[in-house]
Design an enzyme around this catalytic site. Structure first.
Site, mmCIF file in Angstrom:
data_model
loop_
_atom_site.group_PDB
_atom_site.id
_atom_site.type_symbol
_atom_site.label_atom_id
_atom_site.label_comp_id
_atom_site.label_asym_id
_atom_site.label_seq_id
_atom_site.Cartn_x
_atom_site.Cartn_y
_atom_site.Cartn_z
ATOM 1 N N ARG A 23 0.840 -1.210 0.000
ATOM 2 C CA ARG A 23 0.000 0.000 0.000
ATOM 3 C C ARG A 23 0.875 1.260 0.000
ATOM 4 O O ARG A 23 0.479 2.317 -0.468
ATOM 5 C CB ARG A 23 -0.987 -0.008 1.173
ATOM 6 C CG ARG A 23 -1.903 1.214 1.203
ATOM 7 C CD ARG A 23 -3.206 0.983 1.975
ATOM 8 N NE ARG A 23 -2.990 0.355 3.254
ATOM 9 C CZ ARG A 23 -2.571 0.991 4.354
ATOM 10 N NH1 ARG A 23 -2.332 2.281 4.325
ATOM 11 N NH2 ARG A 23 -2.402 0.328 5.485
ATOM 12 N N TYR A 75 -15.985 14.869 -19.630
ATOM 13 C CA TYR A 75 -16.409 13.497 -19.381
ATOM 14 C C TYR A 75 -17.527 13.459 -18.331
ATOM 15 O O TYR A 75 -17.360 13.949 -17.207
ATOM 16 C CB TYR A 75 -15.211 12.639 -18.948
ATOM 17 C CG TYR A 75 -15.615 11.271 -18.447
ATOM 18 C CD1 TYR A 75 -16.370 10.419 -19.241
ATOM 19 C CD2 TYR A 75 -15.267 10.852 -17.168
ATOM 20 C CE1 TYR A 75 -16.765 9.184 -18.779
ATOM 21 C CE2 TYR A 75 -15.657 9.607 -16.697
ATOM 22 C CZ TYR A 75 -16.409 8.784 -17.504
ATOM 23 O OH TYR A 75 -16.817 7.562 -17.040
ATOM 24 N N ASP A 136 -7.317 17.253 -17.442
ATOM 25 C CA ASP A 136 -7.536 15.856 -17.809
ATOM 26 C C ASP A 136 -7.169 15.748 -19.291
ATOM 27 O O ASP A 136 -7.901 16.227 -20.156
ATOM 28 C CB ASP A 136 -9.006 15.477 -17.559
ATOM 29 C CG ASP A 136 -9.308 14.026 -17.936
ATOM 30 O OD1 ASP A 136 -8.601 13.466 -18.796
ATOM 31 O OD2 ASP A 136 -10.280 13.464 -17.382
ATOM 32 N N LYS A 161 -7.305 4.247 -20.986
ATOM 33 C CA LYS A 161 -7.561 4.580 -22.384
ATOM 34 C C LYS A 161 -6.270 4.447 -23.199
ATOM 35 O O LYS A 161 -5.750 3.351 -23.336
ATOM 36 C CB LYS A 161 -8.194 5.976 -22.451
ATOM 37 C CG LYS A 161 -9.392 6.153 -21.503
ATOM 38 C CD LYS A 161 -10.544 5.296 -21.899
ATOM 39 C CE LYS A 161 -11.735 5.205 -20.991
ATOM 40 N NZ LYS A 161 -11.888 5.942 -19.802
HETATM 41 N N1 PLP Z 1 -11.451 11.204 -17.957
HETATM 42 C C1 PLP Z 1 -11.860 10.997 -19.209
HETATM 43 C C2 PLP Z 1 -11.629 12.049 -20.245
HETATM 44 C C3 PLP Z 1 -12.498 9.804 -19.551
HETATM 45 O O1 PLP Z 1 -12.916 9.604 -20.815
HETATM 46 C C4 PLP Z 1 -12.721 8.831 -18.541
HETATM 47 C C5 PLP Z 1 -13.428 7.552 -18.841
HETATM 48 O O2 PLP Z 1 -14.097 7.419 -19.832
HETATM 49 C C6 PLP Z 1 -12.283 9.096 -17.248
HETATM 50 C C7 PLP Z 1 -11.638 10.283 -16.989
HETATM 51 C C8 PLP Z 1 -12.499 8.103 -16.140
HETATM 52 O O3 PLP Z 1 -11.571 7.093 -16.223
HETATM 53 P P1 PLP Z 1 -11.790 5.601 -15.634
HETATM 54 O O4 PLP Z 1 -12.888 4.978 -16.432
HETATM 55 O O5 PLP Z 1 -10.433 4.981 -15.822
HETATM 56 O O6 PLP Z 1 -12.176 5.755 -14.208
#
Ligand code: PLP
Length: 317
Positions: A23, A75, A136, A161
């Protein structure tokens, strides 16, 4: 590069060494963090998902009474996640990220490009804001954008992704500009237990070896598909920032979108994005009337672009 699945390592001369309990730190996870830090030019911390990374960052930085300025049209799950924090006194306000963030917020959250609207943030205007700025950059990847070089304080990726890239690992990463900020977030991660496991970290390390070639190919294929979609009579709006494999386009209505998403054979009708396999879905099923009923999101994979276009064109008929 190997997977170390141990949760414990022997003390050295009666004292904990670099690794003692997973951890706190795990060598496979640390190796992945070093690779990610080099890609974005900062100090990277791995989390069990992109959403877990966002949770850790927000709860680690903010306190009750604080407000997050969140990019409109980003998102969907990020807004859903942040709204659950309202119970603990954290507010979220949405703003148009192509302009400056609102005043009097304690965190600015941008998405480059936004998913599924594909807008790019005004990074310069955000960097001028006194609050810390998170970008992000899941859909850009460090191949196309390194937000820390544009004044951001933190970069977040759903490593699920493009970074891992094969639709087989769920992970998130936060890359911090400042080393002290990374140390604070690492401590928060350890004590709250929001830690990534070594097996997905290994898959991420393997995926990173091909990140650049994958992303370049996806960008080139997306450019071909975007151009043809723009000339197709059944397609209304096409959104693409000019790079990356993620795009969205609108057909007439929800029924038409359903026919198209279920009519392809090469492109898989599934959620997520950024993998070697092309996937497409209607986003209204998740996001309701926040998106046009006919909006389809397409993540272009590594297949032959001519085969992808032939597939899409036949589904658009
Ligand atoms: N940020 C973006 C731009 C995303 O497209 C996604 C998921 O589709 C996330 C964050 C969240 O990621 P996770 O599904 O790995 O939790």
């Amino acid at each position: 590069m190997s997977v170390d699945r141990s949760t414990i390592w022997p003390y050295e001369n009666g004292e904990p060494g670099t690794y003692y309990y997973s951890r706190y730190a795990n060598p496979t996870v640390v190796e992945a963090e070093q690779a990610l830090g080099a890609l974005d030019g900062g100090h990277a911390l791995l989390f069990p998902s992109g959403t877990g990374a966002a949770t850790a960052l927000v709860l680690g930085l903010l306190q009750p009474g604080d407000t997050i300025a969140l990019a409109e049209g980003c998102y969907f799950g990020t807004g859903v996640n942040f709204r659950t924090f309202e119970r603990w006194g954290l507010r979220t306000v949405e703003f148009d990220q192509t302009g400056p963030p609102p005043e009097d917020v304690q965190l600015v959250w941008l998405e480059a490009p936004s998913n599924p609207f594909l807008t790019m943030p005004d990074l310069e205007a955000a960097a001028a804001h006194p609050a810390p700025v998170v970008v992000d950059a899941t859909a850009s990847t460090p191949v196309h954008l390194r937000p820390l070089e544009h004044g951001a304080d933190y970069v977040l990726h759903s490593a699920t992704k493009y970074l891992a890239g094969h639709h087989d690992a769920l992970l998130g990463v936060v890359v911090c500009k400042d080393e002290a900020a990374a140390t604070a977030l690492r401590t928060f991660r350890t004590v709250t237990g929001i830690v990534a496991a070594p097996d997905p970290a290994f898959l991420l390390l393997r995926g990173l070896k091909t990140l650049e070639v994958r992303v370049q190919r996806q960008t080139a294929s997306a450019a071909v598909i975007v151009e043809r979609l723009r000339g197709h009579p059944a397609v209304e709006t096409v959104r693409w920032p000019g790079f990356g494999g993620l795009l969205s386009f609108d057909v007439a209505d929800g029924d038409a979108a359903r026919r198209v998403e279920t009519g392809t054979r090469v492109i898989v009708n599934a959620t997520s994005l950024g993998g070697v396999t092309s996937v497409m879905e209607s986003r209204a099923r998740w996001e309701g009337d926040r998106v046009p009923a006919g909006l389809l999101r397409l993540s272009v994979g590594l297949e032959d672009p001519e085969a992808l276009w032939a597939d899409l064109a036949s589904a658009l008929h």
